[in-house]
Design a protein around this motif. Structure first.
Motif, PDB file in Angstrom:
ATOM      1  N   LEU A  69      13.396  -5.989  -2.608  1.00  9.80           N
ATOM      2  CA  LEU A  69      12.199  -6.247  -2.084  1.00  9.80           C
ATOM      3  C   LEU A  69      11.637  -7.768  -2.264  1.00  9.80           C
ATOM      4  CD1 LEU A  69       9.938  -2.819  -2.799  1.00  9.80           C
ATOM      5  CD2 LEU A  69      10.574  -3.831  -0.526  1.00  9.80           C
ATOM      6  N   LEU A  70      12.160  -8.235  -3.620  1.00  9.09           N
ATOM      7  CA  LEU A  70      11.822  -9.522  -3.927  1.00  9.09           C
ATOM      8  C   LEU A  70      12.690 -10.637  -2.859  1.00  9.09           C
ATOM      9  CD1 LEU A  70      11.777  -9.186  -7.631  1.00  9.09           C
ATOM     10  CD2 LEU A  70       9.908  -9.804  -6.224  1.00  9.09           C
ATOM     11  N   LYS A  71      13.888 -10.038  -2.679  1.00  9.98           N
ATOM     12  CA  LYS A  71      14.804 -11.001  -1.810  1.00  9.98           C
ATOM     13  C   LYS A  71      14.335 -10.911  -0.344  1.00  9.98           C
ATOM     14  CE  LYS A  71      18.025 -13.025  -2.653  1.00  9.98           C
ATOM     15  NZ  LYS A  71      18.024 -14.364  -2.834  1.00  9.98           N
TER      16      LYS A  71
ATOM     17  N   ASN B 117       6.862   0.053 -10.620  1.00 12.96           N
ATOM     18  CA  ASN B 117       7.262   1.545 -10.899  1.00 12.96           C
ATOM     19  C   ASN B 117       8.747   1.619 -10.038  1.00 12.96           C
ATOM     20  OD1 ASN B 117       6.040   0.448  -8.267  1.00 12.96           O
ATOM     21  ND2 ASN B 117       6.252   2.650  -7.482  1.00 12.96           N
ATOM     22  N   TYR B 118       9.399   0.653  -9.689  1.00  9.26           N
ATOM     23  CA  TYR B 118      10.773   0.753  -8.968  1.00  9.26           C
ATOM     24  C   TYR B 118      11.775   0.396  -9.988  1.00  9.26           C
ATOM     25  CZ  TYR B 118       8.901   0.851  -4.289  1.00  9.26           C
ATOM     26  OH  TYR B 118       8.183   1.608  -3.018  1.00  9.26           O
TER      27      TYR B 118
ATOM     28  N   ILE C 165       3.933   1.077  -2.073  1.00  6.30           N
ATOM     29  CA  ILE C 165       3.363   1.483  -3.094  1.00  6.30           C
ATOM     30  C   ILE C 165       1.908   1.521  -2.903  1.00  6.30           C
ATOM     31  CG2 ILE C 165       4.948   0.055  -4.616  1.00  6.30           C
ATOM     32  CD1 ILE C 165       2.575  -2.304  -4.536  1.00  6.30           C
ATOM     33  N   THR C 166       1.169   2.183  -3.772  1.00  4.13           N
ATOM     34  CA  THR C 166      -0.204   2.508  -3.872  1.00  4.13           C
ATOM     35  C   THR C 166      -0.685   2.110  -5.248  1.00  4.13           C
ATOM     36  OG1 THR C 166      -0.048   4.945  -4.418  1.00  4.13           O
ATOM     37  CG2 THR C 166      -0.230   4.433  -2.066  1.00  4.13           C
ATOM     38  N   LEU C 167      -2.055   1.714  -5.165  1.00  3.18           N
ATOM     39  CA  LEU C 167      -2.690   1.303  -6.582  1.00  3.18           C
ATOM     40  C   LEU C 167      -3.227   2.523  -7.404  1.00  3.18           C
ATOM     41  CD1 LEU C 167      -4.497  -2.222  -5.929  1.00  3.18           C
ATOM     42  CD2 LEU C 167      -2.137  -1.718  -6.608  1.00  3.18           C
TER      43      LEU C 167
ATOM     44  N   LYS D 181      -3.675   0.726   3.366  1.00  2.00           N
ATOM     45  CA  LYS D 181      -2.325   0.867   3.314  1.00  2.00           C
ATOM     46  C   LYS D 181      -1.528  -0.231   3.589  1.00  2.00           C
ATOM     47  CE  LYS D 181      -3.316   5.718   4.836  1.00  2.00           C
ATOM     48  NZ  LYS D 181      -4.699   5.630   4.438  1.00  2.00           N
ATOM     49  N   VAL D 182      -1.966  -1.517   3.455  1.00  2.00           N
ATOM     50  CA  VAL D 182      -0.864  -2.575   3.561  1.00  2.00           C
ATOM     51  C   VAL D 182       0.187  -2.666   2.714  1.00  2.00           C
ATOM     52  CG1 VAL D 182      -1.056  -5.177   3.696  1.00  2.00           C
ATOM     53  CG2 VAL D 182      -2.703  -3.828   5.062  1.00  2.00           C
ATOM     54  N   LEU D 183      -0.375  -2.596   1.298  1.00  2.00           N
ATOM     55  CA  LEU D 183       0.526  -2.675   0.131  1.00  2.00           C
ATOM     56  C   LEU D 183       1.748  -1.604   0.362  1.00  2.00           C
ATOM     57  CD1 LEU D 183      -1.688  -3.215  -3.034  1.00  2.00           C
ATOM     58  CD2 LEU D 183      -0.211  -4.694  -1.489  1.00  2.00           C
TER      59      LEU D 183
END
Length: 843
Positions: A722-724, A713-714, A673-675, A665-667
């Motif tokens: 999130l990127l920033k 998916n965002y 997100i989940t894979l 559950k780190v992602l």
């Protein structure tokens, strides 16, 4: 077919018993060991015709045809998947195995038992059989003078005497014939005899260092001082190990019990054992302690003086209970669950975890059983650098053994030796040959040179961490870190000046590096220790030794060091069982607050697990799950998270690592997100795209392409934030362009429009962009890029046609290229024909 398996060093009683079993069961054969008592050798020589059809060598036996094995005068069970029967006259060591049956007898000789069975079953024996059987009885009872002799031995010998004995052969075999080496060994033993400090008893001990090729036990009856002793011990030096032979004439000194505590055994009056790693002075201490009325020597050390708490108590409650104690015992459902130290409790509370349950950070220390032998306790105390050892039986806590008490007790037994020298916990292995195979010669020579220079300065230097781990694993790695016990900064400055090298030092961090003419860069750091003020904060550092430096590291597999100092070059040092963890393929943290103090270790643990194919050790896994659940990653500096993610994206097994991150559950905690299956497909395509476009365009694409795939998916705004947040600034800058390009390419059917989009797009992120497209559109892009790389017509072709360079060149080339993109031309000839018709007329 049945076999009697003799132990290495077997004596006459063992051989005679084995021979008797072949008489009881004719389909039984004796398997001789590689070495045996010289009197057995004399027996085999004299009775060779009698025994030649009953004796085999182990290597000549097809064990698939063996249906049963016997063991005599021993309880060493071979690893065989067939029924095994043991015949012995030594006390039982509580051996249990489903296919093993044990027969124990109280006799001076085991051969007496076998003779009784032959007599009961009325098996006819001749004079030679009787003599071979009598040898074992006579030898193991000392001619019926040993205290362990019983009435059964006398009856058995009497029966054999009535059958008929060849007393001349018996006397020859059991008689001791002195040679020069026997005389020299006897002289050394007598010279070294001394008394042990045992009240009201005369207990002697001696030692034999000189190499002696015979069984030493036979010579003891000729040691005159031993004749008047209540008990005596001989310590025989054999390379790295020492054999102790024990004899007693006093029922109060049971040498079997004493040797049992040293993992040996025998009779109350005759026993032996073998020790590794202890010197003669220490052995004297052990024997003195064990002789002086210590029927249960380990129980003397068990204390019940620590507070005990239930597992669900909060750490703040534990702190109020722990009070002046350094340790507290944690129980769960009444059973032992671990130990909490005052330091762990205080640090956890400092990190804001006062409401966490005691069980969360309880350490699973090495435990011992109340029935542990004295030698086993010594080994445990020697091998682990911890102060206490919980005593646990069937899961229930019985007390603790303090290391200091064991050392203090044994040290006090010898006034001439105030300190008891337990072997150091640190494990060392000579890796000098491995280094020669691992490093190129120029690197190896350089490390040796630095090691010499280090020693000249009075320092010790070591290569540490990942490179050592990879040396053990046999994985190529020239990313070399060097730890200096001394001053890394001073070493760098002086070495670089002497060799005219480029260097950089950072005195505030006690680190630096040097660059060598070969292009190799070596990183140096002074051995140091760290302290964290809050979860995820940068640590405070101060100078320390190697042990403290390694103890601050993340996982045991990264705590190995190899010394390069000249006098110890190539010595691998393992304080924390890192070698075992590498062999067992597990990731294990060094202390329970590891993920709390530095949550980045969560990401590192999973990265190493994926890269190496290792699993998390159970306690490590539980603590990692707890740290993730408590959102400790939110406390980690986002810049360090960016660094760790980029390292993950560069890994060869990046997909495996991302799947492990998803599993824990780190992602989800980082990005929400989940894979799912769709995202996994995108990641697989992306990994393939790196290779495809690298070959096609010869571009080294940034591994951060993976971040676009993860956030696919965002909506743009959330993805941008999130990127920033995690410092993917370049990816954030091009996000709008990325999404716009994708939309245009996905929706457009015009090949030239797609090409123009690709032309203006930042191609660093082409692998990620194309991973979202279907296979048909992907083929179009590959085709367009191939055509861009190899256009049908170039400027030189136009010149050959008679056209002069002019601005119209661009118009012609673009016209032809657009038609080429749309498959208007199938060949260069078609393109040239088109140019001639359209442009040569106009010219």
């Amino acid at each position: 077919m049945q076999v009697v398996i003799l132990d290495e060093g077997s004596d006459l009683d063992a051989f005679s018993s084995a021979y008797g079993l072949t008489l009881l069961s004719p389909d039984t054969y004796i398997l001789l060991p590689n070495s045996y008592d010289y009197k057995v050798r004399k027996t085999l020589d004299i009775f060779q015709e009698k025994v030649k059809n009953k004796v085999l060598k182990k290597q000549d036996v097809d064990f698939s045809k063996v249906n049963k094995a016997f063991i005599v005068d021993s309880q060493n069970i071979p690893d065989l998947d067939i029924p095994i029967e043991i015949f012995d006259h030594h006390p039982n060591k509580n051996l249990k195995r489903k296919n093993v049956k044990i027969h124990l007898y109280k006799t001076g000789s085991l051969s007496s038992v076998i003779v009784k069975k032959l007599k009961k079953q009325k098996i006819k024996i001749d004079k030679e059989d009787a003599t071979i059987l009598a040898l074992g009885i006579y030898e193991d009872t000392g001619g019926f003078k040993f205290l362990g002799t019983t009435n059964k031995d006398l009856k058995a010998y009497s029966y054999l005497l009535n059958v008929g004995l060849d007393l001349i052969k018996l006397k020859y075999i059991v008689s001791d014939t002195f040679e020069l080496e026997d005389t020299e060994a006897l002289r050394e033993i007598i010279k070294n005899v001394e008394a042990l400090p045992v009240e009201n008893k005369k207990v002697l001990i001696s030692y034999l260092v000189k190499k002696y090729n015979k069984d030493t036990a036979w010579i003891l009856k000729y040691v005159r001082p031993f004749e008047e002793a209540d008990a005596y011990f001989l310590v025989v030096n054999q390379k790295s190990k020492k054999t102790i032979i024990a004899r007693s004439k006093d029922k109060d000194i049971d040498v079997n019990k004493i040797m049992f505590q040293l993992d040996g055994g025998g009779h109350p009056f005759a026993a032996s054992t073998t020790l590794v790693g202890f010197d003669y002075g220490e052995i004297k201490n052990f024997l003195t302690y064990l002789i002086t009325g210590k029927d249960k020597p380990v129980s003397q050390f068990i204390k019940n003086d620590l507070p005990v708490v239930e597992s669900d108590l909060s750490l703040s409650q534990v702190k109020s209970i722990i009070n002046r104690f350094k340790y507290v015992v944690v129980l769960q459902s009444g059973k032992y669950a671990g130990i909490l130290t005052d330091k762990t409790v205080n640090n956890a509370i400092k990190h804001g975890l006062k409401n966490e349950k005691a069980i969360t950070f309880a350490q699973e220390l090495i435990t011992v059983s109340p029935s542990i032998t004295f030698l086993q306790l010594l080994k445990v105390v020697s091998n682990y650098d911890i102060g206490i050892f919980p005593v646990v039986e069937k899961g229930f806590y019985k007390g603790v053994i303090y290391k200091k008490n064991v050392i203090k007790t044994l040290a006090g037994l010898n006034e001439d030796k105030p300190l008891f020298n337990l072997p150091s916990k640190v494990k060392t292995v000579n890796y000098s040959e491995r280094l020669k195979r691992f490093f190129p010669k120029y690197v190896l020579d350089l490390l040796k040179e630095i090691g010499k220079f280090s020693e000249k300065l009075g320092y010790r230097s070591f290569i540490i961490g990942g490179v050592v781990r990879d040396i053990v694993l046999g994985k190529q790695n020239l990313d070399i870190d060097i730890i200096v016990e001394g001053s890394a900064v001073e070493l760098i400055k002086k070495y670089a000046k002497e060799n005219n090298l480029t260097y950089h030092v950072y005195p505030e961090f006690m680190t630096g590096n040097m660059v060598f003419p070969s292009g190799l860069k070596l990183d140096f750091a002074t051995a140091r220790k760290e302290e964290y003020d809050s979860p995820g904060s940068y640590p405070k550092v101060e100078k320390a030794d190697l042990f403290q430096d390694l103890y601050r590291r993340d996982f045991t597999i990264n705590t190995l060091a190899i010394e390069i100092t000249y006098s110890n070059f190539g010595k691998l040092i393992d304080y924390f069982n890192g070698l075992v963890d590498i062999k067992e393929k597990r990731i294990r943290i060094l202390h329970t607050l590891s993920f709390v103090e530095d949550p980045i270790r969560i990401l590192r643990a999973l990265r190493f697990a994926g890269r190496l194919g290792f699993k998390l050790e159970n306690k490590t896994e539980n603590l990692l799950k707890h740290a993730v659940e408590k959102d400790l990653l939110n406390f980690a500096p986002t810049g360090r998270i960016n660094l760790e993610l980029n390292l993950t994206f560069k890994e060869e097994k990046v997909l495996d690592i991302l799947k492990i991150m998803d599993k824990y559950k780190v992602l989800y905690k980082l990005f929400g997100i989940t894979l799912d299956r769709e995202k996994e497909k995108i990641l697989v395509k992306l990994q393939d795209n790196f290779l495809i476009f690298k070959e096609l365009l010869n571009i080294n694409f940034p591994s951060s392409n993976y971040i676009y795939a993860l956030l696919s998916n965002y909506p743009e705004e959330i993805a941008y934030n999130l990127l920033k947040k995690y410092h993917f600034d370049k990816e954030a800058k091009y996000l709008n362009e990325f999404l716009s390009a994708f939309k245009t390419i996905e929706e457009s059917q015009d090949r030239y429009t797609i090409y123009k989009t690709l032309k203006s797009f930042n191609r660093e992120f082409l692998p990620a962009l194309t991973s979202f497209l279907d296979s048909e559109k992907f083929k179009v892009i590959i085709d367009l890029l191939k055509k861009e790389k190899n256009p049908l017509i170039k400027g030189e072709e136009l010149i050959k046609l008679g056209l002069k360079p002019s601005p119209e060149f661009k118009t012609i080339l673009e016209d032809v290229f657009v038609k080429y993109l749309n498959d208007y031309f199938e060949s260069k000839e078609m393109a040239l024909s088109y140019i001639k018709k359209k442009y040569l007329k106009e010219v």
